[in-house]
Design a protein around this motif. Sequence first.
Motif, PDB file in Angstrom:
ATOM      1  N   LEU A 464       0.870  -1.175   0.000  1.00  0.00           N
ATOM      2  CA  LEU A 464       0.000   0.000   0.000  1.00  0.00           C
ATOM      3  C   LEU A 464       0.903   1.219   0.000  1.00  0.00           C
ATOM      4  O   LEU A 464       1.529   1.542   1.016  1.00  0.00           O
ATOM      5  N   LEU A 465       0.995   1.900  -1.130  1.00  0.00           N
ATOM      6  CA  LEU A 465       1.926   3.022  -1.282  1.00  0.00           C
ATOM      7  C   LEU A 465       1.142   4.308  -1.489  1.00  0.00           C
ATOM      8  O   LEU A 465       0.421   4.460  -2.474  1.00  0.00           O
ATOM      9  N   ASP A 466       1.287   5.245  -0.542  1.00  0.00           N
ATOM     10  CA  ASP A 466       0.583   6.526  -0.596  1.00  0.00           C
ATOM     11  C   ASP A 466       1.594   7.627  -0.892  1.00  0.00           C
ATOM     12  O   ASP A 466       2.352   8.045  -0.019  1.00  0.00           O
ATOM     13  N   GLU A 467       1.643   8.085  -2.128  1.00  0.00           N
ATOM     14  CA  GLU A 467       2.576   9.113  -2.606  1.00  0.00           C
ATOM     15  C   GLU A 467       4.024   8.769  -2.251  1.00  0.00           C
ATOM     16  O   GLU A 467       4.717   9.522  -1.552  1.00  0.00           O
ATOM     17  N   PRO A 468       4.538   7.637  -2.727  1.00  0.00           N
ATOM     18  CA  PRO A 468       5.903   7.233  -2.344  1.00  0.00           C
ATOM     19  C   PRO A 468       7.005   8.049  -3.003  1.00  0.00           C
ATOM     20  O   PRO A 468       8.151   7.987  -2.570  1.00  0.00           O
ATOM     21  N   THR A 469       6.683   8.808  -4.053  1.00  0.00           N
ATOM     22  CA  THR A 469       7.741   9.493  -4.818  1.00  0.00           C
ATOM     23  C   THR A 469       7.930  10.954  -4.435  1.00  0.00           C
ATOM     24  O   THR A 469       8.727  11.649  -5.058  1.00  0.00           O
ATOM     25  N   ASN A 470       7.221  11.440  -3.414  1.00  0.00           N
ATOM     26  CA  ASN A 470       7.243  12.873  -3.115  1.00  0.00           C
ATOM     27  C   ASN A 470       8.645  13.452  -2.998  1.00  0.00           C
ATOM     28  O   ASN A 470       8.903  14.565  -3.422  1.00  0.00           O
ATOM     29  N   HIS A 471       9.570  12.708  -2.380  1.00  0.00           N
ATOM     30  CA  HIS A 471      10.908  13.246  -2.147  1.00  0.00           C
ATOM     31  C   HIS A 471      11.994  12.458  -2.874  1.00  0.00           C
ATOM     32  O   HIS A 471      13.180  12.599  -2.548  1.00  0.00           O
ATOM     33  N   LEU A 472      11.611  11.644  -3.844  1.00  0.00           N
ATOM     34  CA  LEU A 472      12.588  10.817  -4.543  1.00  0.00           C
ATOM     35  C   LEU A 472      13.072  11.502  -5.813  1.00  0.00           C
ATOM     36  O   LEU A 472      12.287  12.101  -6.539  1.00  0.00           O
ATOM     37  N   ASP A 473      14.380  11.388  -6.082  1.00  0.00           N
ATOM     38  CA  ASP A 473      14.894  11.927  -7.340  1.00  0.00           C
ATOM     39  C   ASP A 473      14.545  10.960  -8.479  1.00  0.00           C
ATOM     40  O   ASP A 473      14.004   9.873  -8.258  1.00  0.00           O
ATOM     41  N   LEU A 474      14.864  11.370  -9.704  1.00  0.00           N
ATOM     42  CA  LEU A 474      14.434  10.591 -10.868  1.00  0.00           C
ATOM     43  C   LEU A 474      15.062   9.196 -10.893  1.00  0.00           C
ATOM     44  O   LEU A 474      14.415   8.224 -11.288  1.00  0.00           O
ATOM     45  N   ASP A 475      16.334   9.091 -10.485  1.00  0.00           N
ATOM     46  CA  ASP A 475      16.988   7.781 -10.482  1.00  0.00           C
ATOM     47  C   ASP A 475      16.313   6.831  -9.501  1.00  0.00           C
ATOM     48  O   ASP A 475      16.103   5.647  -9.792  1.00  0.00           O
ATOM     49  N   THR A 476      15.974   7.353  -8.308  1.00  0.00           N
ATOM     50  CA  THR A 476      15.337   6.503  -7.309  1.00  0.00           C
ATOM     51  C   THR A 476      13.920   6.140  -7.734  1.00  0.00           C
ATOM     52  O   THR A 476      13.441   5.027  -7.487  1.00  0.00           O
ATOM     53  N   ARG A 477      13.225   7.074  -8.386  1.00  0.00           N
ATOM     54  CA  ARG A 477      11.891   6.760  -8.918  1.00  0.00           C
ATOM     55  C   ARG A 477      11.984   5.633  -9.945  1.00  0.00           C
ATOM     56  O   ARG A 477      11.133   4.740  -9.987  1.00  0.00           O
ATOM     57  N   GLU A 478      13.016   5.697 -10.790  1.00  0.00           N
ATOM     58  CA  GLU A 478      13.194   4.647 -11.796  1.00  0.00           C
ATOM     59  C   GLU A 478      13.460   3.309 -11.119  1.00  0.00           C
ATOM     60  O   GLU A 478      12.927   2.266 -11.533  1.00  0.00           O
ATOM     61  N   ALA A 479      14.265   3.333 -10.050  1.00  0.00           N
ATOM     62  CA  ALA A 479      14.547   2.099  -9.314  1.00  0.00           C
ATOM     63  C   ALA A 479      13.280   1.550  -8.680  1.00  0.00           C
ATOM     64  O   ALA A 479      13.044   0.336  -8.684  1.00  0.00           O
ATOM     65  N   LEU A 480      12.440   2.443  -8.125  1.00  0.00           N
ATOM     66  CA  LEU A 480      11.176   2.010  -7.519  1.00  0.00           C
ATOM     67  C   LEU A 480      10.261   1.390  -8.572  1.00  0.00           C
ATOM     68  O   LEU A 480       9.632   0.348  -8.333  1.00  0.00           O
ATOM     69  N   LEU A 493      -1.670   1.721  -5.256  1.00  0.00           N
ATOM     70  CA  LEU A 493      -0.791   2.883  -5.357  1.00  0.00           C
ATOM     71  C   LEU A 493      -1.579   4.174  -5.487  1.00  0.00           C
ATOM     72  O   LEU A 493      -2.425   4.304  -6.379  1.00  0.00           O
ATOM     73  N   VAL A 494      -1.294   5.128  -4.589  1.00  0.00           N
ATOM     74  CA  VAL A 494      -1.772   6.502  -4.716  1.00  0.00           C
ATOM     75  C   VAL A 494      -0.570   7.350  -5.103  1.00  0.00           C
ATOM     76  O   VAL A 494       0.434   7.375  -4.378  1.00  0.00           O
ATOM     77  N   SER A 495      -0.635   8.042  -6.229  1.00  0.00           N
ATOM     78  CA  SER A 495       0.506   8.850  -6.664  1.00  0.00           C
ATOM     79  C   SER A 495       0.071   9.891  -7.681  1.00  0.00           C
ATOM     80  O   SER A 495      -0.871   9.669  -8.440  1.00  0.00           O
ATOM     81  N   HIS A 496       0.775  11.055  -7.660  1.00  0.00           N
ATOM     82  CA  HIS A 496       0.559  12.035  -8.720  1.00  0.00           C
ATOM     83  C   HIS A 496       1.623  11.891  -9.807  1.00  0.00           C
ATOM     84  O   HIS A 496       1.651  12.684 -10.751  1.00  0.00           O
ATOM     85  N   ASP A 497       2.508  10.899  -9.663  1.00  0.00           N
ATOM     86  CA  ASP A 497       3.537  10.645 -10.671  1.00  0.00           C
ATOM     87  C   ASP A 497       2.923   9.774 -11.771  1.00  0.00           C
ATOM     88  O   ASP A 497       2.777   8.559 -11.632  1.00  0.00           O
ATOM     89  N   ARG A 498       2.567  10.433 -12.883  1.00  0.00           N
ATOM     90  CA  ARG A 498       1.876   9.713 -13.948  1.00  0.00           C
ATOM     91  C   ARG A 498       2.750   8.648 -14.590  1.00  0.00           C
ATOM     92  O   ARG A 498       2.259   7.596 -15.010  1.00  0.00           O
ATOM     93  N   ALA A 499       4.070   8.910 -14.667  1.00  0.00           N
ATOM     94  CA  ALA A 499       4.965   7.914 -15.256  1.00  0.00           C
ATOM     95  C   ALA A 499       4.942   6.628 -14.427  1.00  0.00           C
ATOM     96  O   ALA A 499       4.875   5.519 -14.974  1.00  0.00           O
ATOM     97  N   LEU A 500       4.965   6.759 -13.105  1.00  0.00           N
ATOM     98  CA  LEU A 500       4.934   5.576 -12.241  1.00  0.00           C
ATOM     99  C   LEU A 500       3.593   4.856 -12.367  1.00  0.00           C
ATOM    100  O   LEU A 500       3.548   3.627 -12.461  1.00  0.00           O
ATOM    101  N   LEU A 501       2.496   5.609 -12.376  1.00  0.00           N
ATOM    102  CA  LEU A 501       1.178   4.988 -12.517  1.00  0.00           C
ATOM    103  C   LEU A 501       1.066   4.223 -13.828  1.00  0.00           C
ATOM    104  O   LEU A 501       0.534   3.104 -13.874  1.00  0.00           O
ATOM    105  N   ARG A 502       1.554   4.824 -14.911  1.00  0.00           N
ATOM    106  CA  ARG A 502       1.478   4.162 -16.217  1.00  0.00           C
ATOM    107  C   ARG A 502       2.305   2.878 -16.229  1.00  0.00           C
ATOM    108  O   ARG A 502       1.928   1.869 -16.827  1.00  0.00           O
ATOM    109  N   GLU A 503       3.480   2.933 -15.578  1.00  0.00           N
ATOM    110  CA  GLU A 503       4.436   1.830 -15.691  1.00  0.00           C
ATOM    111  C   GLU A 503       4.068   0.626 -14.831  1.00  0.00           C
ATOM    112  O   GLU A 503       4.418  -0.508 -15.172  1.00  0.00           O
ATOM    113  N   VAL A 504       3.362   0.836 -13.696  1.00  0.00           N
ATOM    114  CA  VAL A 504       3.186  -0.284 -12.767  1.00  0.00           C
ATOM    115  C   VAL A 504       1.731  -0.694 -12.535  1.00  0.00           C
ATOM    116  O   VAL A 504       1.499  -1.755 -11.958  1.00  0.00           O
TER     117      VAL A 504
END
Length: 670
Positions: A464-480, A493-504
């Motif tokens: 259960l991930l609620d906005e996990p990318t708020n403080h992550l840089d792009l490399d760490t987001r890619e790793a996640l 997953l709750v996120s405003h990161d559209r790239a992460l939502l699309r990918e997972v």
Amino acid sequence: MITLKEVTLRRGTKLVLDAASVTIQPGENVGLVGRNGAGKSSLFALLTERLQSDGGEVTMPPRWRVGEVAQNMPETDDGATDFVLEGDTRLMEAQAQLSAAEAGDDGHAIADGHQALADAGAFDARPRAQALLLGLGFKGEQLDAPVNSFSGGWRMRLQLARALMCPADLLLLDEPTNHLDLDALVWLEAWLKRFEGTMLVISHDREFLDAITNVTVHLEDTKLTRYGGNYTAFEEMRAERMVLQQASFEKQKEKMAHLQKFIDRFKAKASKARQAQSRVKALDRMEKLAPVLTSREFSFEFREPLNLPNPMLSLKDVECGYPALEDGGPDKIIVRNINRSVLAGQRIGILGANGQGKSTVVKTIARAQAALGGTITEGKGLAIGYFAQQEMDVLRPGDSPLNHMIRLAREVSPQAREQELRNFLGQFRFASDMVNQAVGTLSGGEKARLVLAMLVWQRPNLLLLDEPTNHLDLDTREALSMALNEFEGSLMLVSHDRALLREVCDEFWLVADGGVRPFDGDLDDYQKYLLDTARAQAKALREAGNAGKKTTASTAKAATTPPAAQPAAAAATSAPARRDDRKTDAQARQLRSDELKPLRKEINRIDNRLGVLFGDRDTIEASLATGTLTPAQLADSGKKLKAISEEIERLEGQWLELSTQVDELTAKAG
């Protein structure tokens, strides 16, 4: 333009910039990218003169007005709209000018003050400020609420609205999307696309950068490198540059090895000593090309879950919210009648505007708060891994990362020795003394990595991930993203990161109108849904306003008739008279409809023409950003841009005038 020439900048003992140079042209939208801690925010402080360079030269137009999102949390009892209005520095200066003139009773100065207010757009400043607030997710009843009544995230939205209110020549945005939900992010993206000044943006949101930037400046190893294009173009060009650099390095290394071999072979021979010495000098003179030493990429993976119950959990008539503050008081139910199941392997993205209850639903499933009604049935062996939107909800500020892991290993399992836990934390970039540093002193990105490390250790089968990318840089987001794609369990997953939502995510749930329902579509469909919803709300507001006007008019008419005369007047109204009135009303409506048709047709024509002009402008600006045009082409492009801008301004004025006429006629028809 903004020019940095051989600039050196230190923060304490850390070297942030070392003889760095870059040029930014007026009107460019620049994405400033680099690892967390590389010094991007320090560069903003340098441009706003909060920091001074240790060497080199920084120049920018002296009359430029700079807009920036303040990072401090505002503390004031001023209303939200008034607070945002203060961000319009030109308006504030005009108001101060008028106040000084009135205090001095200077007629000419008072006239100048009123002219300055008109030039600053004082007549529509308040509606503009409120439009910003509404776009960023504030409700109508919150527009004049005291700033101190809002939570921290909403106060940062107020700071963003205040920065956008500034008539800036240069707009500096440092992580503007961190406190926004997807709805507000889509609105901000559209607003920034219309911004006409120069803009520098620090963001770790790939799709956001792609949408609003046309230049990328990369800060790495104390150097600034400029790339023409958005973030995706930057990645492609940087990859090509790295390949070429590596090839050049390998070629040079081969040549240097050849020279060294000659030197080693012949330096002791008198007949070849001179040639050997010349090669020594050549080797010393040869510029040493650095190998492609990219920073070590961060990667991790979730361990295989011990089991995969199916279903993971089932929700029947579940109600989520907050219990009553007082005994006997009503519970505050935010989402009700949830009837959903989570199956093994499902990957669910949870959509919905702020305040609709996304986090409340996740907290309830995560057992962080109790359901107010209904039944949650968990599968046998369910192991939940919960990433809270506020990391400190699951972290203790006074404890160290190692303390957290020792407690986790003791309470949850598996058991481990301290050295094993140190090695494990090292995989998440907690090295040496960092494992003993108080969590409260860590950066947002470091706290997020610690929460990820704790999740991985627990071997969950439901994340259960609620906005996990708020403080992550792009490399760490890619790793996640890569780790989540390889995760074998279920994901919500709750996120405003559209790239992460699309990918997972494979499917979406929509939290809206007090309920949870499947959303049949992808993120592009959701953005269309948001626009349609916004139009429907605007239409409802207009209709409510028109209904209010009708009610007011009816009340005013009744008030002008003496009470004793009202029954007589009503009785005197005959049926034929009412029929005549209806006929007259129908004729009036037809007349207004005939008046509206040409106006709406002209508005549609202007909309179509503006669409073409905006496309032409984007094409020209993209060609300018390449930096490959000849002086003659540059001059021609400049003339075309000026003509396009003038036509856009003229057409927008016509559109506004026509729309006002349509609104007036529509109001009369109502």
